[in-house]
Write a protein that holds these residues in place. Structure first.
Motif, short mmCIF file in Angstrom:
data_model
loop_
_atom_site.label_atom_id
_atom_site.label_comp_id
_atom_site.label_asym_id
_atom_site.label_seq_id
_atom_site.Cartn_x
_atom_site.Cartn_y
_atom_site.Cartn_z
N ASP A 10 -15.95 31.04 34.54
CA ASP A 10 -16.23 32.25 35.32
C ASP A 10 -17.23 33.15 34.61
OD1 ASP A 10 -14.55 31.39 37.26
OD2 ASP A 10 -12.85 32.63 36.67
N GLY B 21 -19.72 32.03 33.31
CA GLY B 21 -21.02 31.39 33.47
C GLY B 21 -21.31 30.33 32.43
N PRO C 270 -20.91 26.62 31.28
CA PRO C 270 -20.49 25.33 31.80
C PRO C 270 -19.59 24.58 30.81
CG PRO C 270 -22.82 25.28 31.22
CD PRO C 270 -22.37 26.69 31.05
N ASP D 34 -11.84 23.34 37.47
CA ASP D 34 -12.96 22.80 38.24
C ASP D 34 -14.16 22.61 37.32
OD1 ASP D 34 -14.71 21.99 40.15
OD2 ASP D 34 -15.03 23.99 41.01
N MET E 211 -26.20 20.34 33.13
CA MET E 211 -25.62 21.54 33.75
C MET E 211 -26.24 22.80 33.17
SD MET E 211 -21.66 20.23 33.79
CE MET E 211 -20.90 21.75 34.36
N ILE E 212 -26.37 22.82 31.85
CA ILE E 212 -26.95 24.00 31.20
C ILE E 212 -28.37 24.23 31.70
CG2 ILE E 212 -27.85 24.87 29.00
CD1 ILE E 212 -25.50 23.40 27.62
N HIS F 74 -29.91 23.25 34.32
CA HIS F 74 -30.13 23.50 35.74
C HIS F 74 -29.17 24.53 36.28
CE1 HIS F 74 -32.06 19.62 35.00
NE2 HIS F 74 -32.92 20.02 35.92
N ASN F 75 -28.54 25.28 35.38
CA ASN F 75 -27.67 26.36 35.81
C ASN F 75 -26.59 25.93 36.79
OD1 ASN F 75 -28.80 28.28 34.28
ND2 ASN F 75 -29.35 29.64 35.99
N ILE F 76 -25.94 24.84 36.46
CA ILE F 76 -24.91 24.33 37.35
C ILE F 76 -23.55 24.49 36.69
CG2 ILE F 76 -24.02 22.28 38.51
CD1 ILE F 76 -26.97 21.21 38.26
N LEU F 77 -22.66 25.16 37.39
CA LEU F 77 -21.32 25.31 36.82
C LEU F 77 -20.34 24.31 37.41
CD1 LEU F 77 -20.74 29.15 36.55
CD2 LEU F 77 -20.81 27.49 34.69
N HIS F 78 -20.57 24.00 38.67
CA HIS F 78 -19.62 23.12 39.36
C HIS F 78 -20.36 21.97 40.02
CE1 HIS F 78 -16.47 26.10 38.76
NE2 HIS F 78 -17.36 27.00 39.11
N PRO F 79 -20.67 20.96 39.29
CA PRO F 79 -21.42 19.86 39.88
C PRO F 79 -20.58 19.10 40.90
CG PRO F 79 -20.74 19.28 37.66
CD PRO F 79 -20.34 20.71 37.88
N GLN F 80 -21.27 18.39 41.75
CA GLN F 80 -20.58 17.64 42.77
C GLN F 80 -19.84 16.45 42.15
OE1 GLN F 80 -23.54 16.92 45.66
NE2 GLN F 80 -22.25 17.53 47.38
N ILE G 170 -30.06 14.96 39.54
CA ILE G 170 -29.95 16.40 39.41
C ILE G 170 -29.67 17.07 40.74
CG2 ILE G 170 -31.35 18.46 38.99
CD1 ILE G 170 -32.54 16.55 36.66
N GLU H 77 -28.31 15.86 43.39
CA GLU H 77 -26.95 15.58 43.87
C GLU H 77 -25.91 16.34 43.05
OE1 GLU H 77 -26.55 11.18 44.58
OE2 GLU H 77 -28.52 11.32 43.62
N LEU H 78 -26.24 16.51 41.77
CA LEU H 78 -25.32 17.18 40.87
C LEU H 78 -25.12 18.63 41.29
CD1 LEU H 78 -23.97 16.38 38.16
CD2 LEU H 78 -25.90 17.40 37.01
N TYR H 79 -26.18 19.16 41.89
CA TYR H 79 -26.23 20.57 42.19
C TYR H 79 -25.26 20.91 43.30
CZ TYR H 79 -28.39 25.06 42.99
OH TYR H 79 -28.64 26.40 43.12
N LEU H 80 -24.39 21.85 43.08
CA LEU H 80 -23.54 22.30 44.17
C LEU H 80 -23.79 23.77 44.42
CD1 LEU H 80 -19.75 21.68 44.62
CD2 LEU H 80 -21.50 22.21 46.31
N TYR H 81 -23.33 24.58 43.50
CA TYR H 81 -23.78 25.96 43.59
C TYR H 81 -24.01 26.43 42.17
CZ TYR H 81 -18.65 26.55 43.45
OH TYR H 81 -17.32 26.46 43.17
N SER H 82 -24.93 27.35 42.09
CA SER H 82 -25.40 27.64 40.74
C SER H 82 -24.65 28.83 40.14
CB SER H 82 -26.90 27.88 40.77
OG SER H 82 -27.17 29.24 40.88
N MET H 83 -24.86 29.02 38.89
CA MET H 83 -24.18 30.08 38.17
C MET H 83 -24.48 31.44 38.79
SD MET H 83 -24.92 29.18 34.23
CE MET H 83 -24.93 27.48 33.65
N GLN H 84 -23.47 32.24 38.84
CA GLN H 84 -23.71 33.63 39.18
C GLN H 84 -24.43 34.26 38.00
OE1 GLN H 84 -20.94 31.88 38.99
NE2 GLN H 84 -19.24 32.93 40.00
N LEU I 110 -23.98 36.26 35.48
CA LEU I 110 -22.89 36.92 34.79
C LEU I 110 -23.27 37.24 33.37
CD1 LEU I 110 -20.15 34.56 36.10
CD2 LEU I 110 -20.14 37.03 36.40
#
Lengths: 350, 350
Positions: free
Chosen positions: A152, A154, A156, A168, A322-323, A325-331, B2, B4-11, B13
DNA sequence: CTGAAAGCGCTTACAG
DNA sequence: CTGAAAGCGCTTACAG
C-alpha cells in the motif's frame, strides 16, 4: 579499546563531484552533468573535455544524490528466515545474479523464523526506501498484513516459497503438492504404510500444499489419514526432538517420515540417529529440499529438489520488472517451478 | 510480457516528509526537524505538536537525504566467494546480527572465486558510497591492490578468513596453523603416513598457514614432506576431480587427505565415493570447516570447526568501530579465533 | 524559541 | 550550446 584501536585517522578524501569538474574546467555544473549523461545539446569539444577530466579524476556519480532526486534507491530488500540454510542462500544467489546484472543491490535480512522480527525488518526496509522486496515468510507468519501495508505504500513485493495467501503480490513457488504427492507415493510403493509427515506451521500455504500432496497420495492408495502422524514442527531443535520422540512412542510406530523442510529434515535425521533407529530399516525418510550434501549422508537422503537458483532469478526478474514499470499488482500471480525427486537409500526398502 | 503483467499501476504514494508536517502545522521545516531530533531549544508545546503529528502520519526520516547530508550511507558491504556455502552464510549471519543492532544494512556481493568479479564488486561498492567493507577474498586474488585503493579512498576494510597479507587492514582469522597441525597430528597418530593436503591457491595466507601446520606436523613426526602429495585445487569440481585422480594414481597411494576448505572437502568426498574408495579404510579424510551436516555423512567427517558466527560478529564490530571513529588503520591488526577439531569416523583407523 | 538560508550532489525546466 | 535556479529531504549555523 577505541583509543588503542586508533592509530591515524582517515584523511579527508571526499569523492570527486560534478562541482569539482565544473570548477576545474571553468564551466557550470549543469553543463558537466549534461556532458556526462551524453546530452545531445552539448558541444562535442565541451563533452570531450568533461568526459576526459571525469575519467582522469575517476569521477563516479553519487548514487545517493541520484536516489534522492529520482526517489529510487536501486536497492532491493530480501527477507529470509535464516540465511545459514542452503535453500535460502542458494535462492539469494539467484536473486543476486539478476540484481547485479540489472544495477540493483541486494540487502538481506533474516526473520529468524520470528513474526515480530519480520515486521521490524519490513518497517526498517520501508524507512530505508528500498525499491522492492523479495520475501519468504517466517514460520510464525499467519497473515500478510505487514506485506499488504508495504504494498500500500507503493513498494512492490514478490514472495517465494513460503508465501502469504491473502497478500495480493506475485509469488514464485514450486509444485509442492505434486512434490509431496510423488514422495508419498514413492514411500507407499516401497511398501511403507504408516507414513508420518513433519510439516511446518499449519497456516502456511506451503504446508497446506504439501499436506494435500501427502493426503492425496494416502487416499489414492486407500491408506487412512491418521492425525497422530501429522506433526507441525517449530523451528527449534528441542521442539522437533520432543515432537519426534512422542511420535515414535506410538505403537505401532510410523515406518516412514516425510519432512517438510531442509531444517526439519536435518533435525529429524539427527534425532533418529540419536535414538539409534536405522534408516530405512526401522524407519524411512524423505525430505523437502535437496541440500547437495544429502547425497553423502548416511544413508543418502531421498529428497525433493527445488530449483533454488531459478527461484531466486525468477523472483528478482519479476520484482525488477515491477519496479521499473511501476506495477504493484501484476496480472501474473504465480510462477510455479518444477520439483524433482532424488530417490536415494533412505527410502529404499531392501 | 510487460504489457500483460500490467494491471494497475502504483498510486503516487510518496512518504511523508518534514515539509508535509511543517505545512500542516504552519511552522517551518527547521523547527520540525529540531523538534523531531529532540533539540532543547524547542518549546515543549511545539515539540509535542510536531512529534504527535509525525507519529500520526507515520513519518520516518528519509535515510537517503540523511546520507547525502552526513556523507554516510549506514551500509556495509560484504564480499564473499560464494554465498551458498555454509561457512560464508554463517559468517554473514554474524555480520548481520551486529549490523542490524547498530543500524547498519548489509549489502552482499559474491566474487564467485573470480578476481575480476571481486574488483568489479569493489568499484561498484565504492561508487555506491558504502561506509565500509568486510571481505574474504577469492581464490584467484593474488594481491590486495584493489583493497588498498579502497582504503586509500577512505573506506575502512576488514578482512576475514581469506585475507591479503600485504593489505594494511585488520583481519579476523582462525588459528589455521594450529588447526592444520592438530588435524595432521591426529592423522599421524591414527597411523596414517602418506597424508595428502588439498589446499587452496598457494598465494593465499590461509593456504600458507594451513600448509605450515601440515608440514610442521609431518616434520615433527619425521615424515618426509612429499611435493606430490600437496595439491592446489581450483574451485571447480572438474579440476578437483582430475587433480584427485592424478593424486590417487601414485603408488603407493596417499592413505589420508586433509582438505583445506568446505568446498574442497565436499568435492573430495564426492570423488572418493565415485572412485569406490572406502573411507577411512582405503583413505582417511579430514577437512577444514565443519558444516553441521558433516556429522551425518557416511562416514561422519572429521573436521576443523571455525566459529563462523563469531567471525562475522567480530568483523562487523571492528568495522563499525572503525567507521564510527574514522579509523582506517587500527593498531590491532588481527583478531584470531580458536578452531576446534571434531574427530569423527572418517579418520578413525579401526 | 523560531525561521530563512545554505548546502549535501545531482538533474532538468527555463532562459538566453 | 550553456548557465542560473529550483528542487529531491534533511540539518544546522546564523539571525532575530
Amino acid at each position: 579499546m577505541i583509543k588503542e584501536l586508533y592509530l591515524y585517522s582517515m584523511q579527508n578524501l571526499q569523492p570527486v563531484t560534478i562541482k569539482d569538474i565544473a570548477r576545474k574546467l571553468g564551466i557550470s555544473a549543469s553543463t558537466v552533468s549534461r556532458a556526462l549523461r551524453g546530452s545531445t545539446e552539448i558541444k562535442e569539444d565541451t563533452r570531450k573535455l568533461v568526459v576526459d577530466l571525469a575519467k582522469e579524476l575517476k569521477y563516479t556519480p553519487n548514487p545517493i544524490a541520484l536516489s534522492l532526486k529520482e526517489k529510487k534507491s536501486k536497492v532491493i530488500g530480501v527477507i529470509v528466515p535464516e540465511i545459514a540454510n542452503y535453500f535460502c542462500s542458494a535462492v539469494i544467489g539467484g536473486i543476486e545474479d539478476i540484481a547485479y546484472n540489472s544495477g540493483y543491490h541486494v540487502v538481506i535480512f533474516q526473520s529468524h523464523e520470528k513474526y515480530e522480527r519480520e515486521v521490524a525488518n519490513i518497517s526498517l526496509l520501508a524507512s530505508r526506501r528500498i525499491d522492492g522486496l523479495i520475501i519468504s515468510v517466517s514460520n510464525e507468519t499467519k497473515d500478510g498484513k505487514h506485506l499488504s501495508e508495504l504494498i500500500d505504500k507503493g513498494i512492490p513485493v514478490v514472495m517465494f516459497d513460503r508465501i502469504c495467501e491473502e497478500t495480493d503480490a506475485p509469488r514464485v513457488v514450486t509444485d509442492d503438492t505434486r512434490g509431496a504427492y510423488g514422495a508419498t507415493c514413492h514411500l507407499i510403493e516401497q511398501g511403507y504404510q504408516r507414513i508420518a509427515h513433519i510439516a511446518m506451521a499449519p497456516y502456511l500455504s506451503v504446508t497446506k500444499n504439501r499436506m494435500k500432496g501427502y493426503t492425496d497420495a494416502l487416499k489414492q492408495h486407500n491408506i487412512p489419514i491418521e492425525k497422530k502422524w501429522i506433526v507441525h514442527a517449530d523451528f527449534d531443535f528441542a521442539h522437533i526432538r520432543k515432537a519426534l520422540i512422542k511420535l515414535l512412542r506410538n505403537n505401532p510406530k510410523p515406518d516412514a517420515i516425510l519432512a517438510s523442510s531442509e531444517r526439519i529434515a536435518t533435525d529429524c535425521f539427527e534425532v533418529l540417529k540419536e535414538m539409534g533407529l536405522r534408516i530405512p530399516e526401522d524407519i524411512a525418510m524423505a525430505g523437502f529440499f535437496d541440500n547437495p550434501v544429502y547425497r553423502f549422508i548416511d544413508p543418502p537422503l531421498t529428497a525433493i529438489h527445488q530449483p533454488t537458483f531459478d527461484i531466486g532469478q525468477s523472483a528478482a526478474r519479476l520484482l525488477i520488472t515491477m519496479i521499473e514499470h511501476n506495477i504493484l499488482h501484476p496480472q501474473y500471480k504465480t510462477i510455479e517451478l518444477k520439483t524433482t525427486m532424488e530417490i536415494r537409500a533412505s527410502t529404499m526398502k531392501k
